[in-house]
Design a protein around this motif. Structure first.
Motif, short mmCIF file in Angstrom:
data_model
loop_
_atom_site.label_atom_id
_atom_site.label_comp_id
_atom_site.label_asym_id
_atom_site.label_seq_id
_atom_site.Cartn_x
_atom_site.Cartn_y
_atom_site.Cartn_z
N GLN A 250 56.99 44.53 46.63
CA GLN A 250 56.15 43.56 47.32
C GLN A 250 54.72 44.06 47.42
OE1 GLN A 250 57.95 42.34 51.00
NE2 GLN A 250 59.77 41.58 49.98
N ALA A 251 54.54 45.35 47.67
CA ALA A 251 53.19 45.91 47.77
C ALA A 251 52.47 45.78 46.42
CB ALA A 251 53.25 47.37 48.20
N GLU A 252 53.16 46.09 45.34
CA GLU A 252 52.55 45.98 44.01
C GLU A 252 52.19 44.53 43.70
OE1 GLU A 252 54.86 49.67 41.75
OE2 GLU A 252 55.78 47.68 41.80
N ALA A 253 53.07 43.60 44.08
CA ALA A 253 52.81 42.19 43.82
C ALA A 253 51.60 41.70 44.59
CB ALA A 253 54.04 41.36 44.17
N ILE A 254 51.50 42.08 45.84
CA ILE A 254 50.35 41.66 46.66
C ILE A 254 49.06 42.25 46.11
CG2 ILE A 254 49.30 41.88 48.95
CD1 ILE A 254 52.20 41.62 50.07
N GLU A 255 49.08 43.52 45.72
CA GLU A 255 47.89 44.13 45.12
C GLU A 255 47.51 43.42 43.83
OE1 GLU A 255 48.95 48.25 44.70
OE2 GLU A 255 48.35 48.73 46.75
N THR B 101 45.95 57.55 50.96
CA THR B 101 45.42 56.68 49.92
C THR B 101 45.67 55.20 50.15
OG1 THR B 101 47.45 56.95 48.64
CG2 THR B 101 45.62 58.48 48.15
N HIS B 102 46.44 54.86 51.18
CA HIS B 102 46.81 53.46 51.42
C HIS B 102 46.61 53.10 52.89
CE1 HIS B 102 48.97 54.43 47.74
NE2 HIS B 102 49.12 53.14 47.52
N LYS B 103 46.49 51.80 53.15
CA LYS B 103 46.43 51.28 54.52
C LYS B 103 47.65 50.41 54.75
CE LYS B 103 42.26 52.64 55.73
NZ LYS B 103 42.02 53.56 56.78
N PRO B 104 48.27 50.49 55.92
CA PRO B 104 49.44 49.65 56.19
C PRO B 104 49.03 48.20 56.43
CG PRO B 104 48.93 51.01 58.10
CD PRO B 104 47.99 51.42 57.01
N LEU B 105 49.92 47.28 56.11
CA LEU B 105 49.69 45.86 56.29
C LEU B 105 50.98 45.24 56.81
CD1 LEU B 105 47.91 43.31 55.81
CD2 LEU B 105 48.93 43.23 53.53
N ASN B 106 50.90 44.59 57.94
CA ASN B 106 52.06 43.95 58.53
C ASN B 106 51.70 42.49 58.77
OD1 ASN B 106 54.44 43.38 59.79
ND2 ASN B 106 53.98 44.48 61.68
#
Length: 80
Positions: free
Chosen positions: A65-70, A38-43
């Protein structure tokens, strides 16, 4: 010690129900593989000052951090 006494003392411990427990790395691999459905990695690399601001934003809002970026992406897309 009789056989019945041995069985009482050895059965007092709770046996692991599903066999041997997974190692930390095995649990992590399974978690990542489920998340990839359901997700894609981001580096990314961002400036130190932006990272500090992101960390503060996350701390203030109780987000990962993932929630904040979304959240920030959603806000930006809604403004257009």
């Amino acid at each position: 010690m009789s056989q019945s006494e041995k069985s009482v003392t050895s059965s007092s411990k709770r046996a692991y129900r599903k066999g041997t427990p997974l190692s930390v790395s095995e649990r992590k691999m399974r978690s990542v593989s489920r998340k990839r459905e359901t997700h894609k990695p981001l580096n990314v690399f961002i400036g130190n000052s932006h990272k500090e601001k992101l960390d503060a934003f996350c701390q203030e809002n109780g987000l990962t951090q993932a929630e904040a970026i979304e959240l920030l992406i959603e806000r930006e897309l809604l403004c257009d």
